[in-house]
Design a protein around this motif. Structure first.
Motif, mmCIF file in Angstrom:
data_model
loop_
_atom_site.group_PDB
_atom_site.id
_atom_site.type_symbol
_atom_site.label_atom_id
_atom_site.label_comp_id
_atom_site.label_asym_id
_atom_site.label_seq_id
_atom_site.Cartn_x
_atom_site.Cartn_y
_atom_site.Cartn_z
ATOM 1 N N HIS A 26 0.827 -1.206 0.000
ATOM 2 C CA HIS A 26 0.000 0.000 0.000
ATOM 3 C C HIS A 26 0.868 1.265 0.000
ATOM 4 C CE1 HIS A 26 -3.479 2.478 0.604
ATOM 5 N NE2 HIS A 26 -2.928 3.005 1.664
ATOM 6 N N ARG A 27 1.929 1.250 0.795
ATOM 7 C CA ARG A 27 2.807 2.414 0.886
ATOM 8 C C ARG A 27 3.520 2.660 -0.442
ATOM 9 N NH1 ARG A 27 8.032 2.417 1.888
ATOM 10 N NH2 ARG A 27 7.985 0.299 2.656
ATOM 11 N N LEU A 28 3.980 1.593 -1.095
ATOM 12 C CA LEU A 28 4.723 1.722 -2.338
ATOM 13 C C LEU A 28 3.840 1.966 -3.553
ATOM 14 C CD1 LEU A 28 7.293 -1.159 -1.824
ATOM 15 C CD2 LEU A 28 7.798 1.278 -1.870
ATOM 16 N N SER A 29 2.560 1.739 -3.433
ATOM 17 C CA SER A 29 1.670 1.828 -4.597
ATOM 18 C C SER A 29 1.633 3.226 -5.199
ATOM 19 C CB SER A 29 0.265 1.368 -4.233
ATOM 20 O OG SER A 29 -0.322 2.253 -3.317
ATOM 21 N N THR A 30 1.944 4.230 -4.425
ATOM 22 C CA THR A 30 1.909 5.593 -4.954
ATOM 23 C C THR A 30 3.250 6.065 -5.495
ATOM 24 O OG1 THR A 30 2.349 6.506 -2.766
ATOM 25 C CG2 THR A 30 0.042 6.260 -3.401
ATOM 26 N N THR A 31 4.336 5.360 -5.163
ATOM 27 C CA THR A 31 5.650 5.842 -5.584
ATOM 28 C C THR A 31 6.374 4.902 -6.531
ATOM 29 O OG1 THR A 31 6.661 4.898 -3.610
ATOM 30 C CG2 THR A 31 6.001 7.196 -3.490
ATOM 31 N N ASP A 32 6.409 3.625 -6.228
ATOM 32 C CA ASP A 32 7.201 2.674 -7.015
ATOM 33 C C ASP A 32 6.338 1.473 -7.372
ATOM 34 O OD1 ASP A 32 9.147 1.172 -8.205
ATOM 35 O OD2 ASP A 32 10.429 1.023 -6.439
ATOM 36 N N ARG A 33 5.805 1.484 -8.570
ATOM 37 C CA ARG A 33 4.843 0.464 -8.977
ATOM 38 C C ARG A 33 5.474 -0.928 -9.051
ATOM 39 N NH1 ARG A 33 -0.448 -0.258 -8.521
ATOM 40 N NH2 ARG A 33 -1.100 -1.794 -10.021
ATOM 41 N N ALA A 38 5.847 -6.392 -6.636
ATOM 42 C CA ALA A 38 6.654 -7.461 -6.053
ATOM 43 C C ALA A 38 6.184 -7.784 -4.635
ATOM 44 C CB ALA A 38 8.127 -7.075 -6.049
ATOM 45 N N ALA A 39 5.895 -6.756 -3.861
ATOM 46 C CA ALA A 39 5.409 -6.966 -2.495
ATOM 47 C C ALA A 39 4.047 -7.665 -2.521
ATOM 48 C CB ALA A 39 5.308 -5.630 -1.749
ATOM 49 N N TYR A 40 3.198 -7.298 -3.473
ATOM 50 C CA TYR A 40 1.894 -7.936 -3.575
ATOM 51 C C TYR A 40 2.024 -9.406 -3.968
ATOM 52 C CZ TYR A 40 -2.934 -8.852 -4.689
ATOM 53 O OH TYR A 40 -4.189 -9.391 -4.712
ATOM 54 N N ALA A 41 2.979 -9.711 -4.846
ATOM 55 C CA ALA A 41 3.182 -11.097 -5.267
ATOM 56 C C ALA A 41 3.637 -11.954 -4.082
ATOM 57 C CB ALA A 41 4.205 -11.155 -6.393
#
Length: 54
Positions: A26-33, A38-41
């Motif tokens: 969630h934190r990375l979703s706005t900056t580094d897709r 990768a985190a979601y996987a």
């Protein structure tokens, strides 16, 4: 007090990892897709392991 020396079960450990990865996602979703995906996987793999334990 009595739960001081209680060890976590495998499901509790996986749930904790899943929560941390979803927060990172969630934190990375706005900056580094790419890092977000990768985190979601990784979180999805852990979710599958949790489902197999239940």
């Amino acid at each position: 007090m009595f739960g001081l020396f209680k060890k976590k079960t495998e499901a509790e450990k996986l749930q904790e990892q899943y929560s941390k990865l979803m927060a990172d996602y969630h934190r990375l979703s706005t900056t580094d897709r790419a890092a977000s995906d990768a985190a979601y996987a990784k979180a999805d793999e852990i979710a599958k392991k949790l489902d197999s334990l239940k």
